[in-house]
Write a protein that holds these residues in place. Structure first.
Motif, mmCIF file in Angstrom:
data_model
loop_
_atom_site.group_PDB
_atom_site.id
_atom_site.type_symbol
_atom_site.label_atom_id
_atom_site.label_comp_id
_atom_site.label_asym_id
_atom_site.label_seq_id
_atom_site.Cartn_x
_atom_site.Cartn_y
_atom_site.Cartn_z
ATOM 1 N N ILE A 133 0.835 -1.189 0.000
ATOM 2 C CA ILE A 133 0.000 0.000 0.000
ATOM 3 C C ILE A 133 0.878 1.251 0.000
ATOM 4 O O ILE A 133 1.818 1.364 0.792
ATOM 5 C CB ILE A 133 -0.929 0.012 1.233
ATOM 6 C CG1 ILE A 133 -1.825 -1.233 1.226
ATOM 7 C CG2 ILE A 133 -1.779 1.273 1.269
ATOM 8 C CD1 ILE A 133 -2.681 -1.386 2.463
ATOM 9 N N LEU A 151 -5.975 2.243 8.488
ATOM 10 C CA LEU A 151 -6.690 2.669 7.281
ATOM 11 C C LEU A 151 -8.126 2.194 7.360
ATOM 12 O O LEU A 151 -8.462 1.324 8.175
ATOM 13 C CB LEU A 151 -6.019 2.157 6.014
ATOM 14 C CG LEU A 151 -6.183 0.674 5.653
ATOM 15 C CD1 LEU A 151 -5.937 0.469 4.156
ATOM 16 C CD2 LEU A 151 -5.245 -0.209 6.451
ATOM 17 N N PRO A 154 -11.101 -1.229 2.895
ATOM 18 C CA PRO A 154 -11.676 -0.997 1.566
ATOM 19 C C PRO A 154 -12.647 -2.112 1.162
ATOM 20 O O PRO A 154 -12.673 -3.195 1.754
ATOM 21 C CB PRO A 154 -10.439 -1.002 0.641
ATOM 22 C CG PRO A 154 -9.249 -1.008 1.558
ATOM 23 C CD PRO A 154 -9.693 -1.645 2.833
ATOM 24 N N ASN A 189 -11.043 3.802 -2.346
ATOM 25 C CA ASN A 189 -11.495 2.989 -1.206
ATOM 26 C C ASN A 189 -11.817 1.552 -1.606
ATOM 27 O O ASN A 189 -12.684 0.904 -1.003
ATOM 28 C CB ASN A 189 -12.701 3.641 -0.518
ATOM 29 C CG ASN A 189 -12.362 4.987 0.081
ATOM 30 O OD1 ASN A 189 -11.274 5.170 0.631
ATOM 31 N ND2 ASN A 189 -13.269 5.942 -0.029
ATOM 32 N N THR A 220 -6.776 1.554 -3.300
ATOM 33 C CA THR A 220 -5.900 1.398 -2.140
ATOM 34 C C THR A 220 -4.718 0.517 -2.497
ATOM 35 O O THR A 220 -3.577 0.820 -2.147
ATOM 36 C CB THR A 220 -6.681 0.800 -0.966
ATOM 37 O OG1 THR A 220 -7.781 1.665 -0.650
ATOM 38 C CG2 THR A 220 -5.797 0.637 0.257
ATOM 39 N N THR A 221 -4.982 -0.578 -3.196
ATOM 40 C CA THR A 221 -3.915 -1.418 -3.726
ATOM 41 C C THR A 221 -4.512 -2.407 -4.710
ATOM 42 O O THR A 221 -5.730 -2.459 -4.917
ATOM 43 C CB THR A 221 -3.144 -2.158 -2.615
ATOM 44 O OG1 THR A 221 -1.949 -2.727 -3.164
ATOM 45 C CG2 THR A 221 -3.967 -3.241 -1.959
ATOM 46 N N ARG A 565 -7.378 9.238 -1.364
ATOM 47 C CA ARG A 565 -7.106 8.604 -0.075
ATOM 48 C C ARG A 565 -5.791 9.042 0.544
ATOM 49 O O ARG A 565 -5.730 9.445 1.719
ATOM 50 C CB ARG A 565 -7.086 7.070 -0.233
ATOM 51 C CG ARG A 565 -6.685 6.313 1.036
ATOM 52 C CD ARG A 565 -6.532 4.833 0.768
ATOM 53 N NE ARG A 565 -5.481 4.540 -0.184
ATOM 54 C CZ ARG A 565 -4.199 4.377 0.150
ATOM 55 N NH1 ARG A 565 -3.804 4.518 1.394
ATOM 56 N NH2 ARG A 565 -3.303 4.088 -0.777
#
Length: 649
Positions: A133, A151, A154, A189, A220-221, A565
């Motif tokens: 991330i 975090l 998501p 997200n 996010t990833t 984000r």
């Protein structure tokens, strides 16, 4: 429950919270990645945090962005990073060793592990079955000290790949198809997890291309499984023992589902000046070009260079085109040389540059004003190339090479048809030219304590961060539109990047892409100021400079329709209040220089009360909201995460 790869990765590292989308969670972090454009601040933060030694399994400091040494500044940064890495127990990748993301994948990435990096393209490591991330540098610094990452959980977006890519298309066209469908906010997200039978045709480095540019969707990833393709990659890197199988359960549940038929993919290209401005190459074919650049973390694999070399073999690139090749690591450059591909590129007219980010971050290779530049890079935000009025397009190596030959944007399928060329068969080595000579291992703890951290005159201390005032009454110094990027807030390029470790100097570049008068106006506004933004404010790079530099100039709050984000988190980390319009139409009622007031801000935040902003200039008011957790509210009230941590000692 039938778990996805994402759920397995998060579940095995969950420190607190529940895996319910929107809830705050904390994750144990195994690895960290920093690069030189953001790493200098991370090292300064480690000093401020009083770290004795890195407490992660692996932490690596790369030098891949600020490579041009036109004066002493970048060389001073490199020495500071080298000695600080030694002092705090990090690996150090020397200048020229390679771009952080593919090099980390080659040398350190391990399936099943978590990683945070002070670079928004850190999710590229998801290609190995990692949860990687991109975050602000301060969160990386905390992870190095052993703190978990906080975090919002998501949503997990399952993307099923079916079929096989047709000839003259590659992994870049897959992620461009996602951007064509969903634009630059579609992944906010969300974690993108790719699965399905189409994965069988994608190598680990192909997956890196897709995972890398998931950042352009705002995700996010991105996560891939660790399967046979990952095993083959690690064996080729002499790291077969690091392989761990990590697959989604049959029938795994996802919060969202999508299908991509790879056989229906066609060559795609992102027009200036957004990665989401995607159209078929055939639609813009014939546009004249003056530059083609192949390389960067978005197309870092050996095959990405080898396919271009095969296409230009026996041909000269167009005389009006600068054909630039940026090898992404010394390993890949070595293998290209052994294959003879580097020779083919040079003979065709290519300019071979050092292994690094280079033009991707505007460090050299700036195009001529108004001339089209085709790049296999991840971003084409306005001015990111180093040229203020640039015209950058993003495409695959196949499209880039075909266009370099013809001198116009060219669909590689049409080029092959016109030239009577079959799709090349690439004979890639099964074992890579592993060379660790430019990786400096951390010393033993006792020796590390004796290392003197070398700070040149260009390296400043972190600015003092004062608590949020009770009452805010300040002018709107800037009103900006949608999708403002961190490149526009704190620009890249050879003029600004050398000041990455000197916040007072760097601050004077803030927002100059948008309004050259902003820094001086901000300095002369004693009571602080406010910025008003549109949708997706702060998209792009993870650079926390885009938060701390305006904060140094007196930024108190940003009121926007929505935030990206990472930048939203960075604002909180440095004590800037990030607020959203409850009614987006209220954005239209604010003009630059209007004075906005927020009374009893500290009390309202502490008590989680509704927030109302008064426009003292127009005698109107409007409601706003924040999305800060109770933990983040404490940080903002203290003036940022570092002052908050100081109160805990």
């Amino acid at each position: 429950m039938r778990e996805s790869v994402t759920q397995k990765l998060i579940g095995s590292h969950l420190v607190s919270g529940n895996m319910t989308p929107g809830d705050e969670i904390a994750l144990r972090i195994d690895q960290t990645l920093t690069q030189d454009a953001t790493g200098t601040l991370v090292m300064q933060e480690l000093e401020a945090l009083g770290l004795d030694r890195a407490r992660t399994e692996v932490s690596v400091q790369y030098v891949d962005h600020n490579l041009l040494q036109t004066d002493e500044k970048n060389a001073e940064d490199h020495e500071y990073l080298r000695t600080a890495a030694q002092r705090f127990g990090l690996w150090f990748s020397k200048p020229g060793n390679g771009v952080s993301h593919p090099t980390h994948m080659q040398r350190f990435g391990v399936p099943g592990k978590t990683m945070v990096g002070s670079d928004s393209h850190t999710p590229a490591a998801g290609s190995l079955g990692m949860l990687a991330i991109g975050v602000g540098g301060l969160e990386v610094a905390l992870a190095i000290t052993g703190e978990p990452l906080h975090l919002r959980m998501p949503e997990v977006w399952g993307i099923r790949l079916e079929g096989e890519l047709p000839q003259w298309c590659s992994a870049k066209d897959v992620i461009l198809e996602m951007l064509r469908r969903h634009d630059v906010k579609g992944g906010v997200n969300r974690i993108l997890e790719y699965h399905g039978p189409g994965l069988a045709g994608l190598s680990a480095m192909d997956r890196h291309v897709i995972a890398n540019m998931g950042a352009e969707l705002g995700a996010t990833t991105t996560v891939f499984p660790s399967d046979e393709a990952v095993r083959e990659f690690l064996i080729a890197e002499d790291r077969g023992d690091d392989w761990v199988e990590l697959l989604a359960d049959d029938g795994a549940d996802y919060d969202l589902d999508e299908v991509i038929d790879l056989s229906a993919i066609e060559p795609l290209i992102a027009k200036p000046s957004s990665p989401g401005n995607v159209v078929p190459v055939a639609e813009v074919a014939g546009e004249p070009i003056s530059q083609v650049v192949i390389g960067s973390s978005a197309n870092p694999g050996l095959r990405d260079f080898a396919i271009a070399a095969a296409m230009v073999r026996g041909r000269q690139t167009a005389p009006e085109v600068s054909f630039d090749v940026n090898p992404t690591s010394r390993e890949i450059l070595t293998d290209l040389t052994k294959m003879g591909a580097a020779t083919e590129l040079v003979i065709s007219g290519a300019r071979i540059h050092q292994a690094g980010c280079m033009g991707c971050i505007g460090m050299g290779q700036a195009p001529a004003t108004g001339r089209n530049s085709l790049r296999t890079m991840p971003r084409n935000f306005p001015g990111r190339s180093g040229t203020r009025e640039d015209s950058v397009w993003l495409c695959s190596p196949e499209t880039a090479a075909a266009s370099a030959i013809t001198g116009t944007i060219t669909d590689p399928r049409q080029w092959a048809k016109d030239a009577g060329v079959d799709y090349p068969t690439l004979d890639l080595p099964s074992h890579h030219s592993v060379n660790t000579a430019m990786l400096v291992a951390p010393p033993e703890p006792e020796q590390a304590l004796t290392v003197e951290v070398v700070k040149g005159p260009n390296i400043s201390d972190l600015p003092d961060l004062t608590p949020l005032p009770d009452d805010i009454e300040a002018p709107v110094l800037l009103k900006v539109g949608d999708n403002i990027s961190t490149d526009e807030i704190s620009p890249a390029g050879a003029r600004a990047l050398p000041f990455r470790s000197n916040i007072p100097k760097l601050a004077m570049f803030s927002f100059t892409q948008i309004d050259e008068t902003y820094p001086e106006r901000a300095q002369s506004t004693a009571r602080g100021h406010i910025i008003v933004g549109g949708e997706n404010y702060g998209q792009g790079s993870s650079r926390e400079h885009a938060a701390i530099a305006p904060r140094h100039l007196g930024l108190l709050a940003v009121i926007a329709k929505s935030f990206s984000r990472i930048h939203w988190q960075n604002l909180a980390n440095f004590g800037v209040l990030a607020l959203e319009f409850v009614d987006a139409d209220d954005y239209d009622g604010i003009d630059r220089d209007d004075v906005l007031a927020l009374s009893d801000a500290r009390q309202a935040l502490s008590d989680n009360q509704p927030l109302t902003v008064t426009n003292a200039t127009k005698n109107t008011s409007f409601p706003v909201r924040h999305r800060l957790s109770p933990r983040q509210i404490e940080h903002v009230l203290s003036g940022g995460l570092i002052p908050w941590l100081a109160t805990r000692k």
